[in-house]
Design a protein around this motif. Structure first.
Motif, PDB file in Angstrom:
ATOM      1  N   LEU A 122       8.743   1.782  17.646  1.00 41.54           N
ATOM      2  CA  LEU A 122       7.534   1.470  17.441  1.00 41.54           C
ATOM      3  C   LEU A 122       7.270   0.146  16.780  1.00 41.54           C
ATOM      4  CD1 LEU A 122       5.652   4.895  17.164  1.00 41.54           C
ATOM      5  CD2 LEU A 122       5.555   3.273  18.959  1.00 41.54           C
ATOM      6  N   ALA A 123       7.946   0.055  15.767  1.00 39.37           N
ATOM      7  CA  ALA A 123       7.974  -1.103  14.660  1.00 39.37           C
ATOM      8  C   ALA A 123       8.531  -2.500  15.425  1.00 39.37           C
ATOM      9  CB  ALA A 123       8.888  -0.882  13.482  1.00 39.37           C
ATOM     10  N   GLY A 124       9.479  -2.215  16.536  1.00 43.67           N
ATOM     11  CA  GLY A 124       9.949  -3.440  17.185  1.00 43.67           C
ATOM     12  C   GLY A 124       8.986  -3.843  18.382  1.00 43.67           C
ATOM     13  N   GLU A 125       8.048  -3.149  18.567  1.00 41.72           N
ATOM     14  CA  GLU A 125       7.019  -3.398  19.667  1.00 41.72           C
ATOM     15  C   GLU A 125       5.848  -4.322  19.125  1.00 41.72           C
ATOM     16  OE1 GLU A 125       5.432   0.054  21.538  1.00 41.72           O
ATOM     17  OE2 GLU A 125       7.332   0.597  22.264  1.00 41.72           O
ATOM     18  N   ASP A 126       5.187  -4.847  20.034  1.00 40.84           N
ATOM     19  CA  ASP A 126       3.855  -5.562  19.785  1.00 40.84           C
ATOM     20  C   ASP A 126       3.171  -4.716  18.830  1.00 40.84           C
ATOM     21  OD1 ASP A 126       0.875  -5.880  20.410  1.00 40.84           O
ATOM     22  OD2 ASP A 126       1.843  -7.793  20.962  1.00 40.84           O
ATOM     23  N   GLU A 171       0.973  -1.252   0.039  1.00 42.37           N
ATOM     24  CA  GLU A 171      -0.034  -0.007   0.079  1.00 42.37           C
ATOM     25  C   GLU A 171       1.011   1.226   0.136  1.00 42.37           C
ATOM     26  OE1 GLU A 171      -2.903   0.095   3.081  1.00 42.37           O
ATOM     27  OE2 GLU A 171      -3.225  -2.131   2.746  1.00 42.37           O
ATOM     28  N   GLU A 172       0.294   2.251  -0.500  1.00 44.57           N
ATOM     29  CA  GLU A 172       1.102   3.447  -0.688  1.00 44.57           C
ATOM     30  C   GLU A 172       1.759   3.939   0.750  1.00 44.57           C
ATOM     31  OE1 GLU A 172       0.801   8.182  -2.638  1.00 44.57           O
ATOM     32  OE2 GLU A 172      -1.047   6.594  -2.650  1.00 44.57           O
ATOM     33  N   THR A 173       0.737   3.968   1.794  1.00 44.57           N
ATOM     34  CA  THR A 173       1.351   4.489   3.112  1.00 44.57           C
ATOM     35  C   THR A 173       2.366   3.643   3.612  1.00 44.57           C
ATOM     36  OG1 THR A 173      -0.386   2.943   4.144  1.00 44.57           O
ATOM     37  CG2 THR A 173      -1.139   5.069   3.862  1.00 44.57           C
ATOM     38  N   LEU A 174       2.680   2.179   3.482  1.00 46.59           N
ATOM     39  CA  LEU A 174       3.731   1.541   3.661  1.00 46.59           C
ATOM     40  C   LEU A 174       4.801   1.869   2.934  1.00 46.59           C
ATOM     41  CD1 LEU A 174       4.831  -0.618   5.338  1.00 46.59           C
ATOM     42  CD2 LEU A 174       3.927  -2.421   3.617  1.00 46.59           C
ATOM     43  N   GLN A 175       4.668   2.275   1.490  1.00 46.80           N
ATOM     44  CA  GLN A 175       5.677   2.488   0.959  1.00 46.80           C
ATOM     45  C   GLN A 175       6.299   3.790   1.255  1.00 46.80           C
ATOM     46  OE1 GLN A 175       4.217   2.753  -3.287  1.00 46.80           O
ATOM     47  NE2 GLN A 175       4.383   0.703  -3.508  1.00 46.80           N
ATOM     48  N   ASN A 176       5.548   4.867   1.444  1.00 45.56           N
ATOM     49  CA  ASN A 176       5.931   6.016   2.123  1.00 45.56           C
ATOM     50  C   ASN A 176       6.847   6.194   3.382  1.00 45.56           C
ATOM     51  OD1 ASN A 176       4.902   7.636  -0.173  1.00 45.56           O
ATOM     52  ND2 ASN A 176       2.915   8.230   1.212  1.00 45.56           N
ATOM     53  N   ALA A 177       6.334   5.030   4.302  1.00 44.30           N
ATOM     54  CA  ALA A 177       7.032   4.801   5.537  1.00 44.30           C
ATOM     55  C   ALA A 177       8.362   4.076   5.203  1.00 44.30           C
ATOM     56  CB  ALA A 177       6.134   3.910   6.318  1.00 44.30           C
ATOM     57  N   ILE A 178       8.413   3.167   4.137  1.00 39.91           N
ATOM     58  CA  ILE A 178       9.848   2.569   3.820  1.00 39.91           C
ATOM     59  C   ILE A 178      10.631   3.694   3.469  1.00 39.91           C
ATOM     60  CG2 ILE A 178      10.965   1.087   2.329  1.00 39.91           C
ATOM     61  CD1 ILE A 178       8.207  -0.871   2.690  1.00 39.91           C
ATOM     62  N   GLU A 232      15.585   8.989   5.824  1.00 39.87           N
ATOM     63  CA  GLU A 232      15.908   9.922   7.027  1.00 39.87           C
ATOM     64  C   GLU A 232      17.220   9.690   7.620  1.00 39.87           C
ATOM     65  OE1 GLU A 232      14.277  12.735   9.871  1.00 39.87           O
ATOM     66  OE2 GLU A 232      13.254  12.174   7.866  1.00 39.87           O
ATOM     67  N   PRO A 233      17.991  10.659   8.068  1.00 46.97           N
ATOM     68  CA  PRO A 233      19.320  10.327   8.895  1.00 46.97           C
ATOM     69  C   PRO A 233      18.988   9.276   9.688  1.00 46.97           C
ATOM     70  CG  PRO A 233      18.859  12.634   8.473  1.00 46.97           C
ATOM     71  CD  PRO A 233      17.593  11.862   7.966  1.00 46.97           C
ATOM     72  N   ASP A 234      19.960   8.435  10.214  1.00 45.10           N
ATOM     73  CA  ASP A 234      20.009   7.506  11.376  1.00 45.10           C
ATOM     74  C   ASP A 234      19.891   8.223  12.836  1.00 45.10           C
ATOM     75  OD1 ASP A 234      19.792   5.485   9.647  1.00 45.10           O
ATOM     76  OD2 ASP A 234      22.232   5.120   9.775  1.00 45.10           O
ATOM     77  N   ASP A 235      20.305   9.264  12.690  1.00 45.22           N
ATOM     78  CA  ASP A 235      20.279   9.954  14.069  1.00 45.22           C
ATOM     79  C   ASP A 235      18.994  10.910  14.361  1.00 45.22           C
ATOM     80  OD1 ASP A 235      20.929  12.001  12.133  1.00 45.22           O
ATOM     81  OD2 ASP A 235      22.602  13.039  13.271  1.00 45.22           O
ATOM     82  N   SER A 236      18.457  10.828  13.410  1.00 55.01           N
ATOM     83  CA  SER A 236      16.993  11.401  13.647  1.00 55.01           C
ATOM     84  C   SER A 236      16.148  10.801  14.615  1.00 55.01           C
ATOM     85  CB  SER A 236      16.231  11.353  12.203  1.00 55.01           C
ATOM     86  OG  SER A 236      14.642  11.800  12.379  1.00 55.01           O
ATOM     87  N   THR A 237      15.743  11.758  15.602  1.00 57.41           N
ATOM     88  CA  THR A 237      14.811  11.296  16.575  1.00 57.41           C
ATOM     89  C   THR A 237      13.257  10.665  16.138  1.00 57.41           C
ATOM     90  OG1 THR A 237      15.706  13.167  17.947  1.00 57.41           O
ATOM     91  CG2 THR A 237      13.392  11.958  18.673  1.00 57.41           C
ATOM     92  N   ARG A 238      12.879  11.458  14.992  1.00 57.37           N
ATOM     93  CA  ARG A 238      11.613  10.487  14.456  1.00 57.37           C
ATOM     94  C   ARG A 238      12.084   9.291  13.864  1.00 57.37           C
ATOM     95  NH1 ARG A 238       9.915  14.355   9.818  1.00 57.37           N
ATOM     96  NH2 ARG A 238       8.271  12.729   9.694  1.00 57.37           N
TER      97      ARG A 238
END
Length: 151
Positions: A114-118, A88-95, A101-107
């Motif tokens: 969040l992805a590592g949680e339940d 889906e487009e939303t998943l594509q955008n998240a990927i 995004e830079p690795d040191d970004s807080t976001r």
């Protein structure tokens, strides 16, 4: 080159089989070849003829050229691209966000945490985090208005 070619082709076949979620027996049935032969091919112990390469590609549902080195695209990249295109487009955008995004970004760190949680906890945690700016604004307005009314 001759020594490395069977190993490279075998590795590509092994990777694609695993990415497709096929057991060796399922793969053998789809490719119409013996599981013993395919194990030897994956380990780079057997050379392939064009007919066998075609059957293997058919069993993996891919273009036979993908299994050969030098096409500039790895089997993993090909399958990932295929899955990305189906998402889906939303998943594509998240990927894409996570990739760019830079690795040191807080976001980025927050999203990865969040992805590592339940999944249920992630949804619950994500919902309030998308609203704090509104709450903070209304929260700040209330105390100052109550201060004003108290004066």
């Amino acid at each position: 080159m001759r020594d490395t070619l069977p190993k490279e082709v075998g590795q590509a076949i092994h990777i694609l089989r695993r990415l497709r979620g096929l057991s060796m027996q399922e793969f053998a049935e789809r490719a119409q070849l013996s599981a013993t032969y395919l194990r030897q091919v994956e380990r780079g112990e057997r050379d392939l003829g064009l007919g066998a390469l075609g059957l293997i590609a058919q069993g993996l549902q891919c273009d036979p050229r993908l299994l050969l080195p030098g096409d500039g695209r790895s089997p993993v990249a090909s399958v990932v691209a295929e899955l990305f295109d189906k998402a889906e487009e939303t998943l594509q955008n998240a990927i894409l966000f996570l990739l760019m995004e830079p690795d040191d970004s807080t976001r980025k760190r927050t999203m990865l945490a969040l992805a590592g949680e339940d999944p249920e906890r992630s949804r619950a945690a994500a919902a309030p985090r998308s609203r704090p700016p509104e709450r903070a604004v209304s929260g700040r307005a209330s105390p100052s208005s109550s201060r004003r009314s108290g004066k």
